[in-house]
Design an enzyme around this catalytic site. Structure first.
Site, PDB file in Angstrom:
ATOM      1  N   ASP A 203       0.851  -1.192   0.000  1.00 29.62           N
ATOM      2  CA  ASP A 203       0.000   0.000   0.000  1.00 29.62           C
ATOM      3  C   ASP A 203       0.883   1.237   0.000  1.00 29.62           C
ATOM      4  OD1 ASP A 203      -2.945   1.063   0.669  1.00 29.62           O
ATOM      5  OD2 ASP A 203      -1.509   2.200   1.868  1.00 29.62           O
ATOM      6  N   ASN A 211      -2.812  13.067  -3.265  1.00 29.62           N
ATOM      7  CA  ASN A 211      -3.974  13.502  -4.036  1.00 29.62           C
ATOM      8  C   ASN A 211      -4.457  14.876  -3.595  1.00 29.62           C
ATOM      9  OD1 ASN A 211      -4.358  11.403  -5.898  1.00 29.62           O
ATOM     10  ND2 ASN A 211      -5.480  10.154  -4.426  1.00 29.62           N
ATOM     11  N   ASP A 220      -2.493   9.715 -10.084  1.00 31.29           N
ATOM     12  CA  ASP A 220      -2.539   8.676 -11.122  1.00 31.29           C
ATOM     13  C   ASP A 220      -1.153   8.425 -11.696  1.00 31.29           C
ATOM     14  OD1 ASP A 220      -5.246   8.466 -10.748  1.00 31.29           O
ATOM     15  OD2 ASP A 220      -5.806   9.576 -12.558  1.00 31.29           O
ATOM     16  N   GLU A 246      -4.967   2.450  -3.876  1.00 28.95           N
ATOM     17  CA  GLU A 246      -3.498   2.515  -3.867  1.00 28.95           C
ATOM     18  C   GLU A 246      -2.890   1.234  -3.331  1.00 28.95           C
ATOM     19  OE1 GLU A 246      -4.843   4.456   0.045  1.00 28.95           O
ATOM     20  OE2 GLU A 246      -5.533   4.348  -2.031  1.00 28.95           O
TER      21      GLU A 246
END
Length: 333
Positions: A203, A211, A220, A246
């Site tokens: 992760d 973000n 992204d 993620e």
């Protein structure tokens, strides 16, 4: 126990081998009644071999090798039958040709069927009229051409649909659906062949911060870059999936816990050392080796718990999951 799931390839080969054995068995019995011992013996050999392939695939799931064996058997029996009985047995060419296109890749099937036509034409060159031979070759080529076009187009459509159904559109890794299918297949395979296999769940640390701070486009881009790093590090036989936003999963076949931990540590180190964004990108990982008797989701759950322990230990860490006693394995050194 989890229900065993058979692949489409298994069902096709199981069905064709059983159906072929039953059909040829009928001919073998008829030839025995007519006293045609040699051809009956050849049919008996084909029936026994097809039943053997059926049993092997049913219990082992080995379709790659058995598909080639089945195709070779069909071509051998076809040629031997024509050698023994001549042009009257040419009707067997057509189902034998279709079987090849059912079981093998289109271009390989095209080569095998072309060779079969050449061999049969050579055998019959001096036995039948030129018009009869020309008619067989023409109809055989037409059958081969139609079967090739159908098989090729079908294969292309299958690959396109498979990509849409099993690939994550952003990263190109397998999606959650593909992961679920792989877990079922892996457990099924382990029940037949007890070879070690391990799972790595990773992760991205503080991904929400990326973000929020840099925007979803940058997030992204980070996901794609991390995917590329993982793909370069893992083996071709390993499988990568995007599990969540993620989160990623790597399933390593024929790999024990120690080897999987070494791979996971290499992934952690590579990503931590890469220049992916203005801020350092790190991952936390959990590793678990499959244990006999657990489901795929239990296996994944153990790795998930280990990964959350790694998060709790300060992130950019790797933790290992034991079946009975979970303990910290590796930390950022």
């Amino acid at each position: 126990m989890q229900k065993m799931q058979r692949s489409t390839e298994e069902w096709i080969l199981i069905s064709i081998s059983l159906l072929g054995a039953l059909i040829i068995l009928t001919f073998a019995l008829l030839r025995l009644l007519r006293g045609d011992w040699l051809l009956a013996a050849l049919d008996g050999f084909a029936v026994a071999a097809m039943f053997g392939i059926f049993i092997r695939v049913y219990f082992s799931g080995n379709t790659v090798l058995m598909s080639h064996v089945f195709v070779g058997l069909c071509q051998l029996v076809l040629v031997m039958t024509v050698m023994l009985k001549g042009a009257d047995q040419l009707f067997w060419f057509y189902p034998a040709a279709l079987v090849v296109f059912f079981l093998l890749r289109p271009w390989l099937a095209l080569a095998i069927v072309s060779l079969s036509i050449l061999v049969l034409s050579t055998l019959l060159w001096s036995q039948i009229t030129m018009l009869h031979l020309f008619g067989f070759v023409l109809s055989a080529l037409a059958t081969m051409g139609f079967a090739f076009i159908f098989a090729w187009r079908t294969k292309e459509q299958q690959l396109r649909l498979l990509r849409l159904a099993t690939k994550d559109p952003l990263t190109g890794a397998g999606n959650r659906r593909a992961l679920e299918e792989k877990l079922l297949q892996a457990v099924h395979h382990f029940q037949r062949v007890h070879l070690p296999m391990s799972l790595i769940l990773l992760d991205l640390d503080n991904f929400k911060h990326f973000n929020d701070s840099y925007g979803h486009d940058e997030g992204d881009r980070i996901l794609v870059a991390v995917t590329d790093i993982i793909q370069r590090r893992i083996r071709r036989s390993d499988h990568l999936y995007r599990f969540g936003g993620e989160e990623f999963v790597v399933i390593t076949d024929n790999t024990g816990l120690r080897e999987a931990c070494l791979l996971a540590e290499e992934l952690r180190s590579d990503i931590a050392g890469a220049t992916i964004s203005d801020c350092q990108v790190t991952i936390s990982l959990g590793v678990a080796q499959y244990q006999d008797g657990e489901t795929g989701y239990q296996w994944l759950g153990r790795a998930d718990q280990a990964m959350y322990r790694a998060k709790g230990n300060g992130r950019n860490h790797l933790c290992i999951s034991e079946f009975h006693d979970d303990q910290l394995a590796l930390t950022d050194r």
